[in-house]
Design a protein around this motif. Structure first.
Motif, PDB file in Angstrom:
ATOM      1  N   LEU A  21       0.827  -1.204   0.000  1.00 49.41           N
ATOM      2  CA  LEU A  21       0.000   0.000   0.000  1.00 49.41           C
ATOM      3  C   LEU A  21       0.865   1.260   0.000  1.00 49.41           C
ATOM      4  O   LEU A  21       0.608   2.188  -0.779  1.00 49.41           O
ATOM      5  CB  LEU A  21      -0.939  -0.001   1.202  1.00 49.41           C
ATOM      6  N   LYS A  22       1.866   1.293   0.841  1.00 44.86           N
ATOM      7  CA  LYS A  22       2.743   2.470   0.925  1.00 44.86           C
ATOM      8  C   LYS A  22       3.414   2.736  -0.417  1.00 44.86           C
ATOM      9  O   LYS A  22       3.451   3.883  -0.888  1.00 44.86           O
ATOM     10  CB  LYS A  22       3.789   2.253   2.019  1.00 44.86           C
ATOM     11  N   GLU A  23       3.926   1.707  -1.044  1.00 39.53           N
ATOM     12  CA  GLU A  23       4.586   1.868  -2.344  1.00 39.53           C
ATOM     13  C   GLU A  23       3.596   2.387  -3.392  1.00 39.53           C
ATOM     14  O   GLU A  23       3.922   3.288  -4.170  1.00 39.53           O
ATOM     15  CB  GLU A  23       5.186   0.536  -2.793  1.00 39.53           C
ATOM     16  N   GLU A  24       2.396   1.838  -3.398  1.00 39.08           N
ATOM     17  CA  GLU A  24       1.395   2.241  -4.391  1.00 39.08           C
ATOM     18  C   GLU A  24       0.987   3.694  -4.195  1.00 39.08           C
ATOM     19  O   GLU A  24       0.924   4.468  -5.146  1.00 39.08           O
ATOM     20  CB  GLU A  24       0.176   1.320  -4.308  1.00 39.08           C
ATOM     21  N   ILE A  25       0.733   4.091  -2.968  1.00 39.43           N
ATOM     22  CA  ILE A  25       0.321   5.472  -2.693  1.00 39.43           C
ATOM     23  C   ILE A  25       1.443   6.449  -3.049  1.00 39.43           C
ATOM     24  O   ILE A  25       1.210   7.452  -3.739  1.00 39.43           O
ATOM     25  CB  ILE A  25      -0.109   5.638  -1.225  1.00 39.43           C
ATOM     26  N   GLU A  26       2.648   6.182  -2.593  1.00 31.21           N
ATOM     27  CA  GLU A  26       3.760   7.101  -2.870  1.00 31.21           C
ATOM     28  C   GLU A  26       4.013   7.251  -4.366  1.00 31.21           C
ATOM     29  O   GLU A  26       4.224   8.360  -4.857  1.00 31.21           O
ATOM     30  CB  GLU A  26       5.021   6.623  -2.147  1.00 31.21           C
ATOM     31  N   THR A  27       3.960   6.154  -5.099  1.00 35.60           N
ATOM     32  CA  THR A  27       4.190   6.210  -6.547  1.00 35.60           C
ATOM     33  C   THR A  27       3.058   6.943  -7.250  1.00 35.60           C
ATOM     34  O   THR A  27       3.301   7.760  -8.142  1.00 35.60           O
ATOM     35  CB  THR A  27       4.354   4.786  -7.117  1.00 35.60           C
ATOM     36  N   SER A  28       1.826   6.681  -6.849  1.00 31.10           N
ATOM     37  CA  SER A  28       0.679   7.337  -7.476  1.00 31.10           C
ATOM     38  C   SER A  28       0.729   8.845  -7.299  1.00 31.10           C
ATOM     39  O   SER A  28       0.527   9.605  -8.253  1.00 31.10           O
ATOM     40  CB  SER A  28      -0.632   6.802  -6.892  1.00 31.10           C
ATOM     41  N   ILE A  29       1.004   9.294  -6.090  1.00 31.18           N
ATOM     42  CA  ILE A  29       1.054  10.728  -5.808  1.00 31.18           C
ATOM     43  C   ILE A  29       2.209  11.381  -6.574  1.00 31.18           C
ATOM     44  O   ILE A  29       2.073  12.477  -7.116  1.00 31.18           O
ATOM     45  CB  ILE A  29       1.180  10.983  -4.289  1.00 31.18           C
ATOM     46  N   LYS A  30       3.326  10.697  -6.655  1.00 31.34           N
ATOM     47  CA  LYS A  30       4.512  11.242  -7.318  1.00 31.34           C
ATOM     48  C   LYS A  30       4.354  11.300  -8.841  1.00 31.34           C
ATOM     49  O   LYS A  30       4.736  12.282  -9.475  1.00 31.34           O
ATOM     50  CB  LYS A  30       5.727  10.386  -6.960  1.00 31.34           C
ATOM     51  N   LYS A  31       3.759  10.254  -9.446  1.00 33.37           N
ATOM     52  CA  LYS A  31       3.764  10.118 -10.902  1.00 33.37           C
ATOM     53  C   LYS A  31       2.460  10.494 -11.594  1.00 33.37           C
ATOM     54  O   LYS A  31       2.452  10.651 -12.812  1.00 33.37           O
ATOM     55  CB  LYS A  31       4.122   8.681 -11.282  1.00 33.37           C
ATOM     56  N   GLU A  32       1.369  10.606 -10.853  1.00 36.78           N
ATOM     57  CA  GLU A  32       0.076  10.826 -11.500  1.00 36.78           C
ATOM     58  C   GLU A  32      -0.527  12.170 -11.078  1.00 36.78           C
ATOM     59  O   GLU A  32      -1.052  12.289  -9.969  1.00 36.78           O
ATOM     60  CB  GLU A  32      -0.893   9.706 -11.124  1.00 36.78           C
ATOM     61  N   PRO A  33      -0.507  13.156 -11.958  1.00 34.32           N
ATOM     62  CA  PRO A  33      -1.072  14.455 -11.597  1.00 34.32           C
ATOM     63  C   PRO A  33      -2.579  14.393 -11.310  1.00 34.32           C
ATOM     64  O   PRO A  33      -3.091  15.217 -10.550  1.00 34.32           O
ATOM     65  CB  PRO A  33      -0.771  15.345 -12.802  1.00 34.32           C
ATOM     66  N   LYS A  75      -2.713  -4.213  -6.591  1.00 35.99           N
ATOM     67  CA  LYS A  75      -3.978  -4.950  -6.646  1.00 35.99           C
ATOM     68  C   LYS A  75      -3.735  -6.456  -6.739  1.00 35.99           C
ATOM     69  O   LYS A  75      -4.331  -7.237  -5.994  1.00 35.99           O
ATOM     70  CB  LYS A  75      -4.803  -4.455  -7.840  1.00 35.99           C
ATOM     71  N   ASN A  76      -2.863  -6.855  -7.642  1.00 36.04           N
ATOM     72  CA  ASN A  76      -2.582  -8.285  -7.817  1.00 36.04           C
ATOM     73  C   ASN A  76      -1.777  -8.867  -6.662  1.00 36.04           C
ATOM     74  O   ASN A  76      -1.974 -10.013  -6.279  1.00 36.04           O
ATOM     75  CB  ASN A  76      -1.870  -8.525  -9.145  1.00 36.04           C
ATOM     76  N   GLY A  77      -0.889  -8.070  -6.097  1.00 37.44           N
ATOM     77  CA  GLY A  77      -0.051  -8.547  -5.005  1.00 37.44           C
ATOM     78  C   GLY A  77      -0.777  -8.699  -3.684  1.00 37.44           C
ATOM     79  O   GLY A  77      -0.348  -9.450  -2.816  1.00 37.44           O
ATOM     80  N   THR A  78      -1.896  -7.974  -3.527  1.00 37.45           N
ATOM     81  CA  THR A  78      -2.606  -7.994  -2.240  1.00 37.45           C
ATOM     82  C   THR A  78      -3.953  -8.698  -2.284  1.00 37.45           C
ATOM     83  O   THR A  78      -4.621  -8.805  -1.259  1.00 37.45           O
ATOM     84  CB  THR A  78      -2.837  -6.558  -1.727  1.00 37.45           C
ATOM     85  N   LYS A  79      -4.358  -9.194  -3.444  1.00 33.55           N
ATOM     86  CA  LYS A  79      -5.722  -9.731  -3.563  1.00 33.55           C
ATOM     87  C   LYS A  79      -6.020 -10.871  -2.581  1.00 33.55           C
ATOM     88  O   LYS A  79      -7.145 -10.991  -2.115  1.00 33.55           O
ATOM     89  CB  LYS A  79      -6.039 -10.138  -5.001  1.00 33.55           C
ATOM     90  N   GLU A  80      -5.025 -11.655  -2.229  1.00 38.92           N
ATOM     91  CA  GLU A  80      -5.240 -12.743  -1.267  1.00 38.92           C
ATOM     92  C   GLU A  80      -5.189 -12.254   0.177  1.00 38.92           C
ATOM     93  O   GLU A  80      -5.562 -12.980   1.092  1.00 38.92           O
ATOM     94  CB  GLU A  80      -4.208 -13.856  -1.484  1.00 38.92           C
ATOM     95  N   MET A  81      -4.727 -11.025   0.387  1.00 35.53           N
ATOM     96  CA  MET A  81      -4.621 -10.462   1.736  1.00 35.53           C
ATOM     97  C   MET A  81      -5.906  -9.752   2.164  1.00 35.53           C
ATOM     98  O   MET A  81      -6.157  -9.604   3.357  1.00 35.53           O
ATOM     99  CB  MET A  81      -3.473  -9.443   1.790  1.00 35.53           C
ATOM    100  N   VAL A  82      -6.678  -9.303   1.186  1.00 36.06           N
ATOM    101  CA  VAL A  82      -7.878  -8.506   1.455  1.00 36.06           C
ATOM    102  C   VAL A  82      -9.051  -9.441   1.738  1.00 36.06           C
ATOM    103  O   VAL A  82      -9.471 -10.202   0.863  1.00 36.06           O
ATOM    104  CB  VAL A  82      -8.192  -7.571   0.269  1.00 36.06           C
TER     105      VAL A  82
END
Length: 100
Positions: A21-33, A75-82
């Motif tokens: 989650l942390k990686e996804e949020i940080e990358t999204s905020i940094k790369k997606e206006p 999404k694919n990496g966490t689907k079994e965790m949710v």
């Protein structure tokens, strides 16, 4: 576009989920206006219950977001965790208000 994502995570995988989650949020905020806010919290009394405030510039920005490699990795990496996921669409009561 505003919504809440309410998740319950498998307690045995919570630490790994948090890394994704942390990686996804940080990358999204940094790369997606078009991703204006992704803010995740965990409930103090129930750490496996996570809520994410999602704010996108518009529906198109959201559609672009869910096709990015970093979102798909999450999404694919966490689907079994949710254990459960509830998505709540919202409407901003004060649309001109910006998050500092």
């Amino acid at each position: 576009m505003v919504r809440l994502a309410k998740l319950v995570i498998d307690s045995t995988q919570l630490e790994t989920y948090t890394i994704y989650l942390k990686e996804e949020i940080e990358t999204s905020i940094k790369k997606e206006p078009g991703v204006l806010t992704l803010y995740a919290i965990t409930e103090k009394a129930r750490p496996t219950h996570i809520t994410i405030l999602e704010i996108y510039a518009n529906a198109e920005a959201y559609q672009r977001h869910i096709k990015t490699p970093h979102f798909l990795k999450y999404k694919n990496g966490t689907k079994e965790m949710v254990k459960s996921l509830e998505l709540i669409e919202g409407i901003s009561l004060v649309p001109s208000m910006k998050i500092k």
